[in-house]
Motif scaffolding. Structure first.
Motif, PDB file in Angstrom:
ATOM      1  N   TYR A  87      31.087  10.121  12.070  1.00 26.55           N
ATOM      2  CA  TYR A  87      29.855  10.016  13.158  1.00 26.55           C
ATOM      3  C   TYR A  87      28.454  10.463  12.340  1.00 26.55           C
ATOM      4  O   TYR A  87      28.619  11.311  11.588  1.00 26.55           O
ATOM      5  CB  TYR A  87      30.315  11.110  13.985  1.00 26.55           C
ATOM      6  N   ALA A  88      27.335   9.974  12.580  1.00 28.38           N
ATOM      7  CA  ALA A  88      26.163  10.203  12.123  1.00 28.38           C
ATOM      8  C   ALA A  88      24.926  10.309  13.085  1.00 28.38           C
ATOM      9  O   ALA A  88      25.237   9.595  14.182  1.00 28.38           O
ATOM     10  CB  ALA A  88      26.043   8.954  11.111  1.00 28.38           C
ATOM     11  N   SER A  89      24.047  11.083  12.599  1.00 31.53           N
ATOM     12  CA  SER A  89      23.038  11.151  13.535  1.00 31.53           C
ATOM     13  C   SER A  89      21.737  10.909  12.684  1.00 31.53           C
ATOM     14  O   SER A  89      21.672  11.290  11.442  1.00 31.53           O
ATOM     15  CB  SER A  89      22.691  12.537  14.030  1.00 31.53           C
ATOM     16  N   ILE A  90      20.545  10.316  13.336  1.00 30.92           N
ATOM     17  CA  ILE A  90      19.183  10.371  12.668  1.00 30.92           C
ATOM     18  C   ILE A  90      18.261  10.980  13.483  1.00 30.92           C
ATOM     19  O   ILE A  90      18.072  10.515  14.534  1.00 30.92           O
ATOM     20  CB  ILE A  90      18.915   8.714  12.447  1.00 30.92           C
ATOM     21  N   ARG A  91      17.772  12.031  12.947  1.00 30.86           N
ATOM     22  CA  ARG A  91      16.527  12.853  13.682  1.00 30.86           C
ATOM     23  C   ARG A  91      15.316  12.040  13.556  1.00 30.86           C
ATOM     24  O   ARG A  91      14.818  11.439  12.531  1.00 30.86           O
ATOM     25  CB  ARG A  91      16.548  14.078  13.221  1.00 30.86           C
ATOM     26  N   SER A  92      14.551  11.958  14.715  1.00 31.30           N
ATOM     27  CA  SER A  92      13.228  11.200  14.514  1.00 31.30           C
ATOM     28  C   SER A  92      12.223  11.826  13.412  1.00 31.30           C
ATOM     29  O   SER A  92      11.643  10.960  12.812  1.00 31.30           O
ATOM     30  CB  SER A  92      12.546  11.286  15.999  1.00 31.30           C
ATOM     31  N   GLN A  93      12.229  13.234  13.260  1.00 34.69           N
ATOM     32  CA  GLN A  93      11.182  13.680  12.202  1.00 34.69           C
ATOM     33  C   GLN A  93      11.591  13.078  10.728  1.00 34.69           C
ATOM     34  O   GLN A  93      10.823  12.946   9.944  1.00 34.69           O
ATOM     35  CB  GLN A  93      10.980  14.998  12.415  1.00 34.69           C
ATOM     36  N   ASP A  94      12.858  13.098  10.477  1.00 34.75           N
ATOM     37  CA  ASP A  94      13.512  12.691   9.435  1.00 34.75           C
ATOM     38  C   ASP A  94      13.324  11.322   9.134  1.00 34.75           C
ATOM     39  O   ASP A  94      12.892  10.894   7.790  1.00 34.75           O
ATOM     40  CB  ASP A  94      14.966  12.853   9.294  1.00 34.75           C
ATOM     41  N   LEU A  95      13.307  10.437  10.006  1.00 35.35           N
ATOM     42  CA  LEU A  95      13.194   9.079   9.908  1.00 35.35           C
ATOM     43  C   LEU A  95      11.802   8.645   9.840  1.00 35.35           C
ATOM     44  O   LEU A  95      11.414   7.920   8.784  1.00 35.35           O
ATOM     45  CB  LEU A  95      13.713   8.382  11.261  1.00 35.35           C
ATOM     46  N   ALA A  96      10.929   9.303  10.399  1.00 31.56           N
ATOM     47  CA  ALA A  96       9.352   9.309  10.450  1.00 31.56           C
ATOM     48  C   ALA A  96       8.941   9.643   8.782  1.00 31.56           C
ATOM     49  O   ALA A  96       8.076   8.969   8.270  1.00 31.56           O
ATOM     50  CB  ALA A  96       8.696  10.044  11.309  1.00 31.56           C
ATOM     51  N   ALA A  97       9.525  10.619   8.258  1.00 30.11           N
ATOM     52  CA  ALA A  97       9.029  10.917   6.839  1.00 30.11           C
ATOM     53  C   ALA A  97       9.457   9.994   6.103  1.00 30.11           C
ATOM     54  O   ALA A  97       8.808   9.740   5.012  1.00 30.11           O
ATOM     55  CB  ALA A  97       9.947  12.325   6.570  1.00 30.11           C
ATOM     56  N   LYS A  98      10.971   9.401   6.103  1.00 26.78           N
ATOM     57  CA  LYS A  98      11.135   8.360   5.265  1.00 26.78           C
ATOM     58  C   LYS A  98      10.366   6.955   5.353  1.00 26.78           C
ATOM     59  O   LYS A  98      10.402   6.545   4.417  1.00 26.78           O
ATOM     60  CB  LYS A  98      12.644   8.128   5.478  1.00 26.78           C
ATOM     61  N   ILE A  99       9.933   6.573   6.511  1.00 28.88           N
ATOM     62  CA  ILE A  99       8.984   5.654   6.784  1.00 28.88           C
ATOM     63  C   ILE A  99       7.939   5.965   5.924  1.00 28.88           C
ATOM     64  O   ILE A  99       7.199   4.985   5.552  1.00 28.88           O
ATOM     65  CB  ILE A  99       8.914   5.345   8.165  1.00 28.88           C
ATOM     66  N   GLU A 100       7.120   7.015   6.244  1.00 31.97           N
ATOM     67  CA  GLU A 100       6.033   7.292   5.533  1.00 31.97           C
ATOM     68  C   GLU A 100       5.899   7.375   4.070  1.00 31.97           C
ATOM     69  O   GLU A 100       4.986   6.815   3.443  1.00 31.97           O
ATOM     70  CB  GLU A 100       5.599   8.833   5.804  1.00 31.97           C
ATOM     71  N   ASP A 101       7.250   7.533   3.622  1.00 31.18           N
ATOM     72  CA  ASP A 101       7.310   7.488   1.997  1.00 31.18           C
ATOM     73  C   ASP A 101       7.391   6.111   1.738  1.00 31.18           C
ATOM     74  O   ASP A 101       7.232   5.647   0.525  1.00 31.18           O
ATOM     75  CB  ASP A 101       8.720   8.079   1.711  1.00 31.18           C
ATOM     76  N   LEU A 102       7.682   5.103   2.474  1.00 33.53           N
ATOM     77  CA  LEU A 102       7.568   3.630   2.149  1.00 33.53           C
ATOM     78  C   LEU A 102       6.023   2.994   2.138  1.00 33.53           C
ATOM     79  O   LEU A 102       6.091   1.831   1.773  1.00 33.53           O
ATOM     80  CB  LEU A 102       8.364   2.887   3.274  1.00 33.53           C
ATOM     81  N   VAL A 103       5.341   3.660   2.868  1.00 32.91           N
ATOM     82  CA  VAL A 103       3.892   3.170   2.973  1.00 32.91           C
ATOM     83  C   VAL A 103       3.317   3.160   1.481  1.00 32.91           C
ATOM     84  O   VAL A 103       3.249   3.941   0.783  1.00 32.91           O
ATOM     85  CB  VAL A 103       2.982   4.121   3.694  1.00 32.91           C
ATOM     86  N   ASP A 104       2.614   1.990   1.295  1.00 29.52           N
ATOM     87  CA  ASP A 104       1.903   1.732   0.067  1.00 29.52           C
ATOM     88  C   ASP A 104       0.837   0.841   0.507  1.00 29.52           C
ATOM     89  O   ASP A 104       0.502   0.464   1.602  1.00 29.52           O
ATOM     90  CB  ASP A 104       3.091   1.205  -0.802  1.00 29.52           C
ATOM     91  N   ALA A 105       0.355   0.254  -0.484  1.00 32.12           N
ATOM     92  CA  ALA A 105      -0.894  -0.836  -0.474  1.00 32.12           C
ATOM     93  C   ALA A 105      -0.381  -1.955   0.416  1.00 32.12           C
ATOM     94  O   ALA A 105      -1.412  -2.577   1.089  1.00 32.12           O
ATOM     95  CB  ALA A 105      -1.312  -1.215  -1.730  1.00 32.12           C
ATOM     96  N   ASN A 106       0.834  -2.362   0.383  1.00 28.69           N
ATOM     97  CA  ASN A 106       1.333  -3.334   1.109  1.00 28.69           C
ATOM     98  C   ASN A 106       1.929  -3.355   2.547  1.00 28.69           C
ATOM     99  O   ASN A 106       2.005  -4.057   3.386  1.00 28.69           O
ATOM    100  CB  ASN A 106       2.312  -4.356   0.342  1.00 28.69           C
ATOM    101  N   PHE A 107       2.302  -1.988   2.642  1.00 26.83           N
ATOM    102  CA  PHE A 107       2.986  -1.538   3.913  1.00 26.83           C
ATOM    103  C   PHE A 107       2.513  -0.432   4.336  1.00 26.83           C
ATOM    104  O   PHE A 107       2.366   0.720   3.921  1.00 26.83           O
ATOM    105  CB  PHE A 107       4.540  -1.293   3.355  1.00 26.83           C
TER     106      PHE A 107
END
Length: 128
Positions: A87-107
């Motif tokens: 069983y697994a969970s994804i917390r919104s604040q953790d997902l948001a931080a991981k998405i922010e880490d993907l941001v770059d000049a193209n994304f």
């Protein structure tokens, strides 16, 4: 033509998964994620059983997991049972931080942005 190959409207679970998936598969694309709130993903916890996740999505979703358990216990007033299923969970604040880490000049991510209209070539926001 649009400077973006993909414009995602909404930074909830689906929009963020699409953003992450696209970054993994097409890192050279120009992608824009627009979210009307001041933060991505809201205030949620998404949980799922290991069997809910098709094998093709494991590589994408599992790195986004906040917490994972090999089994879990279910309790009722007169019954207690341990289920031996991951069983697994994804917390919104953790997902948001991981998405922010993907941001770059193209994304790119635009938060606090109300979309007024869009078509195949452009997006109009209240901020423009």
């Amino acid at each position: 033509s649009s400077p973006y190959q993909l414009i995602i409207l909404g930074g909830g679970l689906a929009g963020c998964l699409l953003f992450a998936s696209t970054k993994k598969r097409f890192p050279h694309w120009n992608v824009l994620l627009c979210e009307k709130s001041h933060k991505l993903c809201g205030d949620h916890t998404w949980s799922f059983h290991a069997s809910d996740l098709p094998p093709a999505l494991e590589e994408l979703v599992l790195p986004l997991v906040s917490q994972k358990w090999p089994a879990y216990e279910v309790r009722f007033p007169k019954l207690k049972r341990t289920l031996h299923s991951a069983y697994a969970s994804i917390r919104s604040q953790d997902l948001a931080a991981k998405i922010e880490d993907l941001v770059d000049a193209n994304f790119k991510v635009l938060k606090n942005t109300k979309v007024l209209g869009f078509d195949l070539h452009s997006v109009q926001t209240e901020n423009e």
